[in-house]
Design a protein around this motif. Structure first.
Motif, PDB file in Angstrom:
ATOM      1  N   THR A   1       0.837  -1.196   0.000  1.00  0.00           N
ATOM      2  CA  THR A   1       0.000   0.000   0.000  1.00  0.00           C
ATOM      3  C   THR A   1       0.873   1.247   0.000  1.00  0.00           C
TER       4      THR A   1
ATOM      5  N   GLY B   1      -6.773   2.982  -8.222  1.00  0.00           N
ATOM      6  CA  GLY B   1      -6.109   2.717  -6.958  1.00  0.00           C
ATOM      7  C   GLY B   1      -5.320   1.438  -6.887  1.00  0.00           C
TER       8      GLY B   1
ATOM      9  N   GLU C   1      -4.047   3.754  -1.453  1.00  0.00           N
ATOM     10  CA  GLU C   1      -4.457   4.289  -0.156  1.00  0.00           C
ATOM     11  C   GLU C   1      -3.280   4.305   0.819  1.00  0.00           C
TER      12      GLU C   1
END
Length: 265
Positions: A121, A137, A197
Motif C-alpha cells: 500500500t 487505486g 491508499e
C-alpha cells in the motif's frame, strides 16, 4: 477466508513496539489475523519485557515471541516467516503502525483478484502513481518499475510465502536495501501489486531517508540499492538498457538525497 500471520522483526524497540502492536489489535478485520510473530533480534534494551508486559496486559494469545542472536532485519524476518503457520504473511516493523482498515482493504482486493500473491500500500500519504494501473487505486509493478521507485514499503506488504519454495525470503548478505531482491523475486515470480491508499505510518512520520535507522545512512543505502540492481540484472530481471537506466537514476537520486539531508542541518 484468508488468515494472516503478522511478522515483526524487533531490535531495541522498547519505545515503539507497543504502538505497533496496538495498531494490529485495532484492525477492523482483526479476526483475519491468526497470529503475531515477533522476532527479537538480540535487543539490548527492554524490548522483550515490554512485549511480555503487553501480552499480560492485553491477554492477547495470538502473540508469539521468538528470541535470537543479532543477525539483522533480514535474518529476523526470515525466522519469523519460516515459523509462521499461515501462508499469508503481513509484514510490519517495530517502529511503524497500520491504519485501522489496512488488512480489511487489502483482503478485499484479494477477494476480487485471487491471483494476486503480493500486495502493498501507499505510506504516509505520499502521492504516487507508479506502475501499470489495473483499476482505480490498484497498480501492478514489473521488476524494472520497482527499481525505478523501490515501492511499496515493507511494513505495508502482505504476501503468500508459497511463492518462495526454497524459503529464501530476504537476502541476509545485504545490510541495507535488503528487501530489494525479495521484492524483485516477488515481481518476477508472482507479480507485485499495490493500492494507492496510505495505510501505513512509518517511524511516526519521520523522513523516508537520512533520519534514523538503516535508512539514516544514505551512502550505505545507495550502495545497497546498487548491489540489489546488479543482482537483479544477473538474475535476468532487467535488460541491459534497463540496468543502465536504473543505475544512472540511482546516482541522480543519491545526489538529490544528499542535498536534501544537507538542507535539514
Amino acid at each position: 477466508m484468508n488468515k494472516y500471520s503478522v511478522v515483526i522483526p524487533m531490535y531495541n524497540s522498547a519505545e515503539t513496539i507497543t504502538e505497533s502492536l496496538d495498531s494490529i489489535l485495532q484492525q477492523t478485520k482483526y479476526e483475519l489475523i491468526d497470529e503475531i510473530v515477533i522476532v527479537d533480534d538480540g535487543s539490548k534494551d527492554d524490548s522483550v519485557s515490554v512485549v511480555q508486559g503487553f501480552i499480560e496486559r492485553t491477554k492477547c494469545n495470538k502473540i508469539h515471541l521468538i528470541q535470537k542472536e543479532n543477525g539483522g532485519a533480514a535474518s529476523a524476518r526470515n525466522v519469523g516467516i519460516a515459523s509462521a503457520k499461515n501462508d499469508w504473511i503481513a509484514l510490519l516493523d517495530a517502529d511503524d503502525t497500520w491504519n485501522a482498515n489496512k488488512i480489511q482493504l487489502q483482503d478485499a482486493v484479494l477477494e476480487v483478484h485471487p491471483n494476486i500473491k503480493a500486495l502493498g500500500t501507499n505510506r504516509d500519504g505520499e502521492v504516487i502513481s507508479h506502475g501499470t494501473q489495473i483499476k482505480e487505486g490498484l497498480y501492478h509493478l514489473t521488476p524494472f518499475q520497482y527499481c525505478v521507485k523501490n515501492w511499496p514499503c515493507t511494513p505495508s506488504l502482505i504476501f503468500n510465502k508459497t511463492v518462495f519454495s526454497n524459503q529464501l525470503y530476504f537476502d541476509e548478505s545485504l545490510s541495507h536495501a535488503e528487501e530489494g531482491i525479495f521484492y524483485l523475486d516477488l515481481a518476477a515470480k508472482a507479480g507485485l501489486y499495490y493500492i494507492s491508499e496510505p495505510l501505513v505510518l512509518c517511524g511516526g512520520g519521520k523522513p523516508a531517508f537520512g533520519h534514523s535507522g538503516l535508512s539514516g545512512n544514505i551512502k550505505k543505502m545507495h550502495q545497497g540499492v546498487l548491489k540489489m540492481m546488479k543482482i537483479a540484472y544477473k538474475k535476468g530481471y532487467l535488460s541491459t538498457m534497463e540496468y543502465i537506466f536504473v543505475n544512472a537514476l540511482e546516482y541522480v537520486k543519491y545526489l538529490r538525497r544528499k542535498l536534501i539531508v544537507a538542507s535539514r542541518k
